[in-house]
Design a protein around this motif. Structure first.
Motif, mmCIF file in Angstrom:
data_model
loop_
_atom_site.group_PDB
_atom_site.id
_atom_site.type_symbol
_atom_site.label_atom_id
_atom_site.label_comp_id
_atom_site.label_asym_id
_atom_site.label_seq_id
_atom_site.Cartn_x
_atom_site.Cartn_y
_atom_site.Cartn_z
ATOM 1 N N GLU A 1 0.857 -1.197 -0.017
ATOM 2 C CA GLU A 1 -0.118 0.129 -0.088
ATOM 3 C C GLU A 1 0.951 1.148 0.054
ATOM 4 N N ALA A 2 0.573 2.189 -0.838
ATOM 5 C CA ALA A 2 1.468 3.455 -0.943
ATOM 6 C C ALA A 2 1.042 4.337 0.165
ATOM 7 N N PHE A 3 2.014 5.059 0.616
ATOM 8 C CA PHE A 3 1.584 5.815 1.828
ATOM 9 C C PHE A 3 0.999 7.182 1.564
ATOM 10 N N LYS A 4 0.880 7.737 -0.004
ATOM 11 C CA LYS A 4 0.051 8.795 -0.518
ATOM 12 C C LYS A 4 -0.122 8.672 -1.650
ATOM 13 N N ASN B 1 -3.594 12.171 -14.292
ATOM 14 C CA ASN B 1 -2.418 11.121 -13.933
ATOM 15 C C ASN B 1 -2.304 10.949 -12.552
ATOM 16 N N GLU B 2 -2.196 9.927 -12.051
ATOM 17 C CA GLU B 2 -2.312 9.474 -10.359
ATOM 18 C C GLU B 2 -0.634 9.353 -10.091
ATOM 19 N N LEU B 3 -0.479 9.556 -8.954
ATOM 20 C CA LEU B 3 0.602 9.481 -8.266
ATOM 21 C C LEU B 3 0.758 8.418 -7.225
ATOM 22 N N TRP B 4 1.462 7.707 -6.862
ATOM 23 C CA TRP B 4 1.540 6.895 -5.921
ATOM 24 C C TRP B 4 2.944 6.964 -5.295
ATOM 25 N N MET B 5 3.201 7.171 -4.087
ATOM 26 C CA MET B 5 4.402 7.432 -3.261
ATOM 27 C C MET B 5 4.648 6.377 -2.454
ATOM 28 N N VAL C 1 5.302 6.381 -8.429
ATOM 29 C CA VAL C 1 4.719 5.841 -9.198
ATOM 30 C C VAL C 1 3.597 6.414 -9.943
ATOM 31 N N TRP C 2 3.905 6.753 -11.370
ATOM 32 C CA TRP C 2 2.816 7.482 -12.091
ATOM 33 C C TRP C 2 1.756 6.356 -13.003
ATOM 34 N N PHE C 3 0.699 6.717 -12.792
ATOM 35 C CA PHE C 3 -0.263 6.071 -13.536
ATOM 36 C C PHE C 3 -0.930 6.840 -14.551
ATOM 37 N N GLU D 1 -4.626 7.757 -17.297
ATOM 38 C CA GLU D 1 -6.005 7.686 -16.573
ATOM 39 C C GLU D 1 -6.652 6.192 -16.712
ATOM 40 N N LYS D 2 -6.091 5.336 -17.509
ATOM 41 C CA LYS D 2 -6.396 4.032 -17.494
ATOM 42 C C LYS D 2 -6.173 3.131 -16.590
ATOM 43 N N GLY D 3 -5.032 3.601 -15.589
ATOM 44 C CA GLY D 3 -4.646 2.918 -14.504
ATOM 45 C C GLY D 3 -3.559 2.120 -14.777
ATOM 46 N N TYR D 4 -2.573 2.474 -15.755
ATOM 47 C CA TYR D 4 -1.422 1.601 -16.262
ATOM 48 C C TYR D 4 -0.241 2.728 -15.665
ATOM 49 N N VAL D 5 1.049 2.028 -15.247
ATOM 50 C CA VAL D 5 2.215 2.441 -14.840
ATOM 51 C C VAL D 5 2.899 3.351 -16.374
ATOM 52 N N LEU D 6 2.874 4.552 -15.772
ATOM 53 C CA LEU D 6 3.709 5.518 -16.885
ATOM 54 C C LEU D 6 5.141 5.696 -16.674
ATOM 55 N N GLN D 7 5.615 5.505 -15.240
ATOM 56 C CA GLN D 7 6.934 5.850 -14.696
ATOM 57 C C GLN D 7 7.028 5.579 -13.299
ATOM 58 N N ALA D 8 8.203 4.912 -13.000
ATOM 59 C CA ALA D 8 8.483 4.776 -11.763
ATOM 60 C C ALA D 8 9.870 5.427 -11.357
ATOM 61 N N LYS D 9 9.947 6.313 -10.696
ATOM 62 C CA LYS D 9 11.479 6.843 -10.524
ATOM 63 C C LYS D 9 11.388 7.247 -9.082
ATOM 64 N N ALA D 10 12.584 7.125 -8.568
ATOM 65 C CA ALA D 10 13.273 7.250 -7.206
ATOM 66 C C ALA D 10 13.757 8.543 -7.103
ATOM 67 N N ARG D 11 13.479 9.352 -5.958
ATOM 68 C CA ARG D 11 13.983 10.570 -5.747
ATOM 69 C C ARG D 11 14.211 10.828 -4.255
#
Length: 486
Positions: free
Chosen positions: A394-397, A405-409, A420-422, A424-434
């Motif tokens: 589970e994402a914390f935010k 576009n949805e962002l999970w942290m 982790v960016w999704f 509008e269809k609910g598929y991952v666009l990008q996963a990037k660490a910062r």
């Protein structure tokens, strides 16, 4: 009558001397070689079941020439005769034939309608026969009446092959110890249940319980149990019951470590079944020769290869193959929720029914690439939200940008955040660490998803949508949670 008693006594002495050199007659340590005539008779309880696939029941109709039996008369059989001498036609006292090995030679019908069931004695080479007491051979052999005094040695030989020097666990507290070498006298003892023991000797017990298993505990103490395996010629019927019948079956007395045949039938039904994890859980897995603990995500599919009882507990170790990688995993579970260590405070996923679902579950709708990433705790482009949760939890935010576009942290170690960016269809666009101190940013060129990922059940028109979104300038998510956020 006095003459008959003297004959029986003399034959008993002769058979006792022969027993000293008979490999099928085994005794626990400490049995005394007392004078004849001072033995104590024992009464045998009747067991009710047998070890399934390894011990086949043979009706007399299925007996093959060459099958071996031993004459093991009880105290009542010593007063009667089971066999006739094939040459003299005279009855032979059971006391004389005690502990002799009789080899089956088939049967023949006489002109008067009587049936003779024929044997050759291994020790003296003579031929003997048993007169069938009633009916046709077919009627008699299917009745399970059998031939009195004969213990089937095929069960003893098979038990030696399977169990000699094997570790076992005691499943009852009640066993026996031999008290005299020259008789069947014994005393009852009580031992700890679930005690680790080792099989030291296997020989003949009684006709009804043909296999005598002598075991030794870690302190060198020996005790035994007579058990019924196949019930061949034992006289027992499948519906035979007694209050403590299980004590005189193998499964009621011992747990054969690593053998699924001794697991109860309702648990054994899970063998070779495909299951999936309903929740993320810890398991053990062997890799590069080492066993290590690993975190297994939800909806991971397995095939159950083995179910092994865990010593001194109500737990069972599941040995399972992961359906995709074929890697072997181990998990200790109970099949009754009340058996969880620590009761209500114990680990919930120790209960098989809570942790596992039957079949592959939702894992069937996951692409091979996504399943590989889930097992490794990674996120790749094209994953669904469900797959990301399988891999990361589970994402914390969670938040949305202006384009939908949805962002999970996810918080990682060393103050690192995984964004982790999704689309509008609910598929991952990008996963990037910062770094946790930096702001989340959605980069360009996030519209590509592999064809393999799309083949895993994802929508095929997502690439067009993500390419359109990628052409727009990247925006930071709003500082405050927008309407519709989780």
């Amino acid at each position: 009558m006095k003459k008959w008693i003297l004959v029986v006594a003399a034959s008993f002495v002769l058979s006792t001397a022969m027993a000293q050199d008979n490999p099928y007659i085994v005794k626990t340590k400490g049995a005394k070689d007392v004078a004849e005539g001072q033995h104590h008779d024992s009464a045998e309880a009747e067991p009710t079941d047998f070890m399934g696939k390894n011990f086949r029941y043979y009706s007399m109709c299925d007996w093959k020439v060459g099958m071996r039996f031993m004459v093991v008369p009880d105290k009542y059989d010593l007063l009667v005769s089971t066999f006739h001498d094939a040459i003299t036609k005279k009855e032979v006292a059971n006391g004389i034939l005690r502990h002799r090995i009789m080899v089956y030679q088939g049967h023949n019908m006489l002109s008067n309608g009587r049936v003779h069931i024929n044997f050759t004695c291994e020790e003296d080479g003579k031929s003997y026969y048993f007169v069938q007491p009633w009916g046709t051979f077919a009627d008699y052999c299917y009745s399970k009446s059998g031939i009195p005094t004969l213990a089937y040695l095929g069960d003893v030989d098979k038990a030696r092959e399977l169990l000699m020097n094997q570790p076992l666990l005691t499943r009852t507290q009640h066993f026996r110890v031999d008290t005299e070498y020259s008789s069947d006298a014994y005393r009852e003892i009580t031992v700890d249940k679930n005690m680790l023991v080792t099989v030291k000797a296997i020989g003949v017990g009684t006709r009804t319980c043909p296999v005598k298993i002598i075991v030794e505990d870690e302190n060198g103490n020996q005790f035994y149990q007579n058990v019924a395996m196949s019930k061949t010629n034992s006289g027992l019927r499948d519906e035979s019951t007694s209050e403590d019948a299980d004590r005189y079956s193998f499964a009621g007395s011992f747990e054969f470590l690593g053998a699924n045949m001794t697991v109860s039938s309702n648990i054994r039904e899970y063998l070779n079944q495909t299951v999936h994890t309903k929740y993320s859980t810890s398991m053990s897995s062997k890799g590069s020769g080492k066993v290590r603990d690993v975190k297994v995500p939800r909806f991971t599919g397995f095939i159950i290869d083995e179910i092994t009882p865990v010593r001194n507990s109500k737990y069972y170790t599941l040995t399972m193959r992961e359906t995709d990688s074929r890697r072997v995993y181990y998990k200790d579970v109970v099949f009754n929720e009340d058996d969880i260590d620590g009761g209500a405070s114990g680990a919930r996923d120790d209960f098989f029914g809570y942790l596992f679902g039957m079949g592959e579950g939702e894992a069937r709708n996951t692409s091979k690439e996504s399943r590989a990433a889930i097992r490794e705790g990674r996120v790749i482009n094209g994953m669904t939200k469900e797959e990301v949760e399988l891999a990361m939890g589970e994402a914390f935010k969670k938040s949305f940008d202006a384009e939908g576009n949805e962002l999970w942290m996810y918080a990682r170690s060393n103050d690192v955040i995984l964004d982790v960016w999704f689309d509008e269809k609910g598929y991952v666009l990008q996963a990037k660490a910062r770094k946790a101190t930096d702001e989340p940013v959605k980069t360009k060129n996030t519209g590509k998803r592999s064809a393999k990922s799309r083949a895993g059940g994802h929508h095929t028109n997502t690439a067009k949508n993500t390419a359109k979104n990628a052409a727009k300038p990247a925006e930071k998510p709003k500082e405050k949670m927008a309407e519709g956020e989780f």
